[in-house]
Design an enzyme around this catalytic site. Sequence first.
Site, mmCIF file in Angstrom:
data_model
loop_
_atom_site.group_PDB
_atom_site.id
_atom_site.type_symbol
_atom_site.label_atom_id
_atom_site.label_comp_id
_atom_site.label_asym_id
_atom_site.label_seq_id
_atom_site.Cartn_x
_atom_site.Cartn_y
_atom_site.Cartn_z
ATOM 1 N N ASN A 9 0.869 -1.178 0.000
ATOM 2 C CA ASN A 9 0.000 0.000 0.000
ATOM 3 C C ASN A 9 0.904 1.226 0.000
ATOM 4 O OD1 ASN A 9 -1.777 2.051 0.501
ATOM 5 N ND2 ASN A 9 -2.395 1.343 2.546
ATOM 6 N N TRP A 10 0.996 1.860 -1.153
ATOM 7 C CA TRP A 10 1.921 2.995 -1.276
ATOM 8 C C TRP A 10 1.384 4.254 -0.606
ATOM 9 C CZ3 TRP A 10 3.838 3.073 -7.099
ATOM 10 C CH2 TRP A 10 4.430 1.842 -7.405
ATOM 11 N N LYS A 11 0.116 4.237 -0.232
ATOM 12 C CA LYS A 11 -0.536 5.407 0.368
ATOM 13 C C LYS A 11 -0.330 6.627 -0.551
ATOM 14 C CE LYS A 11 -0.120 3.162 4.771
ATOM 15 N NZ LYS A 11 0.031 3.242 6.225
ATOM 16 N N HIS A 95 -9.414 1.040 4.917
ATOM 17 C CA HIS A 95 -8.138 1.206 5.614
ATOM 18 C C HIS A 95 -8.334 2.126 6.827
ATOM 19 C CE1 HIS A 95 -4.018 2.410 6.452
ATOM 20 N NE2 HIS A 95 -3.666 1.286 5.843
ATOM 21 N N GLU A 97 -6.691 4.513 7.922
ATOM 22 C CA GLU A 97 -6.486 5.946 7.648
ATOM 23 C C GLU A 97 -7.732 6.568 7.024
ATOM 24 O OE1 GLU A 97 -2.833 5.383 5.528
ATOM 25 O OE2 GLU A 97 -1.871 4.850 7.419
ATOM 26 N N GLU A 167 -5.052 -4.991 10.550
ATOM 27 C CA GLU A 167 -4.029 -3.972 10.763
ATOM 28 C C GLU A 167 -4.310 -3.255 12.079
ATOM 29 O OE1 GLU A 167 -2.095 -2.677 6.813
ATOM 30 O OE2 GLU A 167 -3.853 -1.437 7.102
ATOM 31 N N GLY A 173 2.786 2.357 10.779
ATOM 32 C CA GLY A 173 3.721 3.477 10.642
ATOM 33 C C GLY A 173 4.448 3.845 11.928
ATOM 34 N N SER A 213 3.779 -2.027 10.227
ATOM 35 C CA SER A 213 5.234 -2.051 10.386
ATOM 36 C C SER A 213 5.872 -3.383 9.975
ATOM 37 C CB SER A 213 5.615 -1.688 11.826
ATOM 38 O OG SER A 213 5.170 -0.387 12.133
ATOM 39 N N GLY A 234 3.075 -1.096 4.207
ATOM 40 C CA GLY A 234 3.081 0.329 3.899
ATOM 41 C C GLY A 234 4.484 0.803 3.562
ATOM 42 N N GLY A 235 5.173 1.393 4.538
ATOM 43 C CA GLY A 235 6.481 2.002 4.333
ATOM 44 C C GLY A 235 7.478 1.131 3.569
HETATM 45 P P1 13P Z 1 3.266 0.476 7.602
HETATM 46 O O1 13P Z 1 3.784 -0.810 7.015
HETATM 47 O O2 13P Z 1 3.979 1.677 7.100
HETATM 48 O O3 13P Z 1 3.177 0.398 9.096
HETATM 49 O O4 13P Z 1 1.756 0.640 7.065
HETATM 50 C C1 13P Z 1 0.883 -0.412 7.178
HETATM 51 C C2 13P Z 1 -0.347 -0.120 6.422
HETATM 52 O O5 13P Z 1 -1.117 0.743 6.801
HETATM 53 C C3 13P Z 1 -0.593 -0.865 5.197
HETATM 54 O O6 13P Z 1 -1.877 -0.665 4.724
#
Ligand code: 13P
Length: 260
Positions: A9-11, A95, A97, A167, A173, A213, A234-235
């Site tokens: 997920n590149w956000k 998600h 967020e 999640e 994050g 993470s 994510g990251g």
């Molecule tokens: P991180 O891997 O950056 O913690 O993000 C997880 C995430 O929200 C994937 O959708």
Amino acid sequence: MRKPIIAGNWKMNKTISDAIELVNGLKRNLYKIEDVDIVVCPPSTVLSDTAEVLMDSNIHLGGQNIFWEEKGAFTGEVSAVFLKDLGCRYVIVGHSERRQYFGETNEGVNKKTKTALRTGLFPIVCVGEKLNERESGKTFDVIKDHVTNGLKDINGKEILNCVVAYEPVWAIGTGKTATPQQAEEVHKFIRGLLLEMYSKEISSSIRLQYGGSVTPENISSLMEMPDIDGALVGGASLKVDSFSEIVRKSSEVKKRCTYS
Ligand code: 13P
């Protein structure tokens, strides 16, 4: 045997040139992997360019969000039909967020999941508790609420096209991953809920991802858990090397782990 699924997920990251560089690198590194479903979910502005690079590759494309209506006067929204048209196979729904910053509710998640399924997209439906909910012992109540209401009225055939991503919000994050045991405990609980909602055969076929993470360092111990079938990253999905390593390690672990 459930096929592992690793999704990035590149956000809200990557311009067109950065996105092209990233998917080209992933294609080069991962073309031999056949036993893991690999998915990247770039922002919608770069979907078209990444789709072109990924055409005829083993890396699938996904969107990060859709609206539940297919078209019309909904300024700024993206339709499931458009994602499908671009060659997307998956879409992330609900998600944390989106729940946190855009007021998304279980009811909205349910509508979006149904729209995705109707359009032929595979939804990755996100669930997860916040830190205060975990600390006050409400984790299982929250997960039950997200799962039963988010997947309400989705039939046994449709649910097989869904992936559920656990999640925990406190792990996103923050660099604070859930321990494999903490993650497995919730995954097992989710599978139990799915068993109440569907049959044994169906509940044991649905893929459950962990997210929060995830890194090349912790992916193996997570994937060793019997109810963890993949990760939503994510990251670490923003760099060629770290995402490739996560995919490779997932493939290795699932090759050597057989569960009764
Ligand atoms: P991180 O891997 O950056 O913690 O993000 C997880 C995430 O929200 C994937 O959708």
